[in-house]
Motif scaffolding. Structure first.
Motif, PDB file in Angstrom:
ATOM      1  N   TRP A 120      15.643 -26.407  50.769  1.00  0.00           N
ATOM      2  CA  TRP A 120      14.645 -26.398  49.703  1.00  0.00           C
ATOM      3  C   TRP A 120      14.633 -25.055  48.979  1.00  0.00           C
ATOM      4  N   MET A 121      14.734 -23.962  49.761  1.00  0.00           N
ATOM      5  CA  MET A 121      14.716 -22.640  49.140  1.00  0.00           C
ATOM      6  C   MET A 121      15.906 -22.452  48.215  1.00  0.00           C
ATOM      7  N   LEU A 122      17.082 -22.915  48.678  1.00  0.00           N
ATOM      8  CA  LEU A 122      18.273 -22.765  47.847  1.00  0.00           C
ATOM      9  C   LEU A 122      18.127 -23.572  46.555  1.00  0.00           C
ATOM     10  N   TRP A 123      17.658 -24.805  46.696  1.00  0.00           N
ATOM     11  CA  TRP A 123      17.468 -25.674  45.538  1.00  0.00           C
ATOM     12  C   TRP A 123      16.476 -25.043  44.574  1.00  0.00           C
ATOM     13  N   CYS A 124      15.420 -24.490  45.141  1.00  0.00           N
ATOM     14  CA  CYS A 124      14.373 -23.841  44.369  1.00  0.00           C
ATOM     15  C   CYS A 124      14.955 -22.660  43.599  1.00  0.00           C
ATOM     16  N   ALA A 125      15.759 -21.852  44.300  1.00  0.00           N
ATOM     17  CA  ALA A 125      16.358 -20.682  43.662  1.00  0.00           C
ATOM     18  C   ALA A 125      17.258 -21.109  42.521  1.00  0.00           C
ATOM     19  N   LYS A 126      18.006 -22.202  42.736  1.00  0.00           N
ATOM     20  CA  LYS A 126      18.946 -22.649  41.723  1.00  0.00           C
ATOM     21  C   LYS A 126      18.193 -23.183  40.506  1.00  0.00           C
ATOM     22  N   ARG A 127      17.119 -23.888  40.783  1.00  0.00           N
ATOM     23  CA  ARG A 127      16.410 -24.565  39.707  1.00  0.00           C
ATOM     24  C   ARG A 127      15.551 -23.601  38.891  1.00  0.00           C
ATOM     25  N   MET A 128      14.841 -22.731  39.584  1.00  0.00           N
ATOM     26  CA  MET A 128      13.826 -21.934  38.902  1.00  0.00           C
ATOM     27  C   MET A 128      14.252 -20.500  38.638  1.00  0.00           C
ATOM     28  N   GLY A 129      15.421 -20.100  39.118  1.00  0.00           N
ATOM     29  CA  GLY A 129      15.888 -18.743  38.838  1.00  0.00           C
ATOM     30  C   GLY A 129      14.975 -17.713  39.469  1.00  0.00           C
TER      31      GLY A 129
END
Lengths: 279, 499
Positions: B261-270
């Motif tokens: 989730w953290m990785l996805w979050c980082a990718k999505r929201m910068g």
């Protein structure tokens, strides 16, 4: 006129603030000196200022000296030897990395650098202790010398490599033509040219191993092997507290670094600032 | 290569081969010498720096008590660490210390600014030297002298309080503060606790609102971001709902899910995501008894932000958000300070000899006050290096614009040394998380009375060297290491963004 007053007021505020900070920073040291001349009763009666000279307890200092002189010797042994060994190893490594290209050079450099970016492995103390125990280095000053020479290397290699790369190549080449080997080049070219930066890194290492507490606390058992921080800690713990004697001991054990400081003040100020900038 | 040479040029082949050989030998010799030169560094670092660090990782999966016991037990150390109340409590103390650091930062910054503004070069150098001198005294001496300050009978803290009347004031506070907290209690139990879960929930809501209001554009993407955040907030409550008694595999897969989730979050929201994992983590800590409150709190935040933003545009809305979040956080802090800390009379001040390091209520204040006025040499020198880079023109221009000397602190000096302040903040954070020498010296390996002064590092130390649970200590250390690694990565990103 008005601006002049304002300026003067500004100076006063600035200096007043700094004086406030410095007074508090030095207050523990002042207390140390005052109390070191007192018996416990005198301390209870008047902790803030010196008594009249006739009542000074000089014998506190004699007891303090007996308590801490061994610790001072041990600390000097560990810190000087550790710093010296670090210096030699770091010079060799930095010289090789800065001057030549050879296979594996980058691996070694990154090996050194990576330890800088792996902070916070506090638990490494546990396994390090086990390692030293298995090597039979418990209760031995050599373990501290060893660890002092390991921990100083990282920053040293980093700083010195940058410095040596800036020394003109021609110097080394002409020395090589004259038949100087690697060690001779280090001794006759690098050492004199980078004396100031070397002393800066040495001071940083020295301070570090001088203040090292946890490792000696774990490793050293015999009273005659303790270094200053651990020794003072043990004194503080096991005495029916005679504050005067304790404080005299503290004062005596801060003298060696003060002497070094007086002779190398410039490097100290520079070294600590450099350490700050680097960080 | 050498074969081709041999065949092509017959007359000089012997000569050539010899030259090649001497060259080869020379090169080999050089290489040998070079490897010899770098050997001590590499060997010593491998043995004494890398091996212990790798060993920590490995041994955290063992029940280990050298020299005899050494038994693989999988993740049991970690499971135990996460359910160990002492470990959690130690992080609570770290939290307090970190908040205190934000206050302790200021005297150093102001000292550096004042030092930098001294006009006479000589005086400036002299003051700088004065700041360096305390570094020369072994830190242990300062520690022990400060320890003597806290002594109940001899200590100068008590002597000063008695002489100045501070002790009477404290004695008066000792009855006044609990009475005040009793008055505040209904507000907390009847309003704050049912609505927000706890005071922490109140503060968290404020922080959520502040973080959510940072979004500038009202574009389509935001719904996706909201969904991502919601998913993150739902992971743990749902995990607990589905399987209340987790085994190792389940815990691992949940951790994997969180990381994904953290990785996805980082990718999505910068870079906007940085605060959120920490806020949600704080939420888990705050609501750990009632995890369902976390998504509810997040939902309330998002709805609120949407409602306000649908009426006002960015600039108009900003003060509303700011006031709201500050109000919530301020109220929370107010309630904590007045209602939750000094709830019982300590009854130490009457005789005028409180044992600062020996009473479980006084230990934390004593530690917070320790080292007053909190000016670290290294910190001052870091700020100073930043200040010295500010050119005189900037000051000149500000002066022409009529900025007062005090205004200059906030308008020029502070913004321009923000990088240094952040660097120092990173050091302080890592230091607070890892350092335990002070606590060991002042309070002993058990963390003082009632274990109040237990920090994570000290817990690791004492579980290894007092209780002999080396493997468990390694596991604690690994948890600490991961936290610090995450913090460092986040900070690195954060610092770079602003450069």
């Amino acid at each position: 006129m008005r601006t002049q007053i304002q300026h003067a007021l500004g100076e006063v505020v600035k200096l007043g603030y700094l004086a406030f900070i410095l007074i508090f920073a030095f207050f523990p040291l002042y207390v140390m000196l005052v109390v070191s001349f007192k018996s416990n009763e005198q301390f209870l009666a008047n902790p803030w200022f010196f008594d009249s000279l006739a009542d000074w307890r000089w014998e506190n200092w004699a007891v303090g000296w007996n308590n801490v002189s061994g610790y001072i010797c041990n600390s000097i042994f560990v810190s000087f030897l550790g710093t010296g060994i670090t210096l030699i190893i770091v010079l060799m490594c930095a010289y090789a990395i800065a001057r030549y290209n050879f296979p594996g050079k980058n691996i070694i450099f990154y090996l050194v650098m990576a330890t800088m970016f792996l902070p916070g492995t506090v638990a490494a103390l546990v396994t390090l202790f086990d390692l030293l125990r298995r090597m039979g280095l418990v209760n031995s000053l050599w373990a501290l010398v060893l660890m002092a020479s390991v921990s100083g290397q990282v920053a040293g290699v980093f700083i010195l490599r940058n410095f040596i790369e800036d020394i003109p190549k021609e110097l080394f080449e002409s020395a090589q033509l004259d038949g100087a080997g690697h060690l001779q080049q280090i001794r006759h070219i690098i050492l004199p040219l980078s004396a100031s930066i070397i002393s800066v890194t040495c001071i940083m290492d020295f301070l570090h191993s001088w203040n090292n507490t946890i490792l000696p606390l774990l490793l050293l058992r015999d009273d005659q092997l303790l270094t200053i921080p651990v020794g003072l800690f043990r004194l503080d713990g096991e005495y029916v507290k005679q504050y005067g004697q304790l404080m005299a001991g503290y004062a005596i054990s801060s003298v060696p670094l003060l002497i070094i400081f007086v002779f190398s003040m410039k490097f100290f100020v520079k070294g600590l600032s450099a350490g700050a900038v680097k960080g | 290569m050498s074969q081709i040479n041999e065949n092509s040029s017959m007359p000089s082949s012997l000569d050539n081969r010899r030259r090649m050989r001497t060259k080869f030998i020379q090169k080999g010799k050089l290489l040998l010498a070079l490897y010899g030169l770098v050997l001590p560094t590499s060997i010593s670092l491998l043995i004494f720096s890398y091996y212990p660090k790798i060993d920590v990782f490995l041994m955290s999966f063992f029940r280990w008590q050298p020299p005899s016991v050494r038994e693989f037990i999988g993740l049991r150390n970690f499971v135990e660490a996460f359910s160990d109340p002492v470990f959690w409590q130690s992080f609570q103390l770290v939290g307090i210390l970190l908040v205190a650091n934000l206050i302790k930062l200021w005297p150093g910054i102001l000292a550096a600014i004042a030092l930098n503004r001294i006009k006479s070069d000589r005086l400036r150098y002299f003051t700088q030297v004065c700041f360096v001198v305390p570094m020369i005294i072994p830190s242990m001496i300062f520690l022990l002298i400060w320890k003597s300050f806290y002594d109940p009978d001899f200590g100068l803290v008590n002597r000063f309080l008695n002489a100045s009347g501070g002790m009477e004031f404290l004695n008066w506070m000792d009855t006044a503060m609990p009475a005040l907290s009793l008055k505040l209690a209904p507000l907390q139990t009847q309003f704050v606790d049912p609505v927000f879960g706890s005071v922490g929930g109140l503060i968290l809501l404020g922080a959520f609102i502040f973080a959510a209001s940072r979004r500038k554009e009202l574009d389509r993407n935001r719904w996706g971001d909201y969904a991502t955040l919601m998913a993150g907030a739902l992971i743990l409550p749902l995990a607990q709902l589905i399987n209340p008694s987790p085994n190792t595999l389940y815990v691992l897969s949940i951790i994997g899910l969180v990381v994904a989730w953290m990785l996805w979050c980082a990718k999505r929201m910068g870079s906007a995501w940085i605060a959120w994992p920490f806020l949600l983590l704080a939420g888990v800590a705050v609501f750990h008894a009632e995890l369902w409150r976390l998504p509810v709190c997040l939902l309330a935040t998002l709805v609120l932000v949407e409602v306000i933003r649908s009426r006002k545009d960015e600039y108009e809305a900003r003060p509303y958000f700011r006031i709201l979040s500050l109000f919530l956080i301020g109220t929370g802090i107010f309630i904590i300070f007045l209602g939750n800390i000094w709830t019982q009379p300590i009854e130490q001040f009457k005789e005028g000899t409180p044992a600062w390091l020996g009473n479980k209520d006084l230990v934390i204040p004593a530690i917070l006050f320790w080292g007053f006025p909190w000016v670290g040499t290294v910190g001052v020198l870091i700020y100073l290096s930043g200040l010295q880079n500010i050119s005189q023109d900037v000051y000149e221009a500000a002066r022409l614009d009529g900025v007062s000397p005090i205004g200059m602190i906030f308008k020029i000096e502070l913004p321009l040394i923000m990088t240094q302040v952040r660097i120092n903040l990173i050091f302080m954070t890592i230091g607070t998380l890892t350092m335990y020498e002070i606590f060991l010296i002042l309070l002993g390996p058990d963390g003082g009375p009632g274990g109040k002064g237990m920090v994570p590092g000290l817990y690791m130390f004492s579980s290894a060297f007092s209780e002999g649970r080396f493997g468990y200590a390694c596991a604690l250390g690994m948890v600490l290491f991961v936290i610090i690694l995450l913090l460092t990565i986040v900070y690195q990103k954060y610092v770079k963004v602003d450069k």
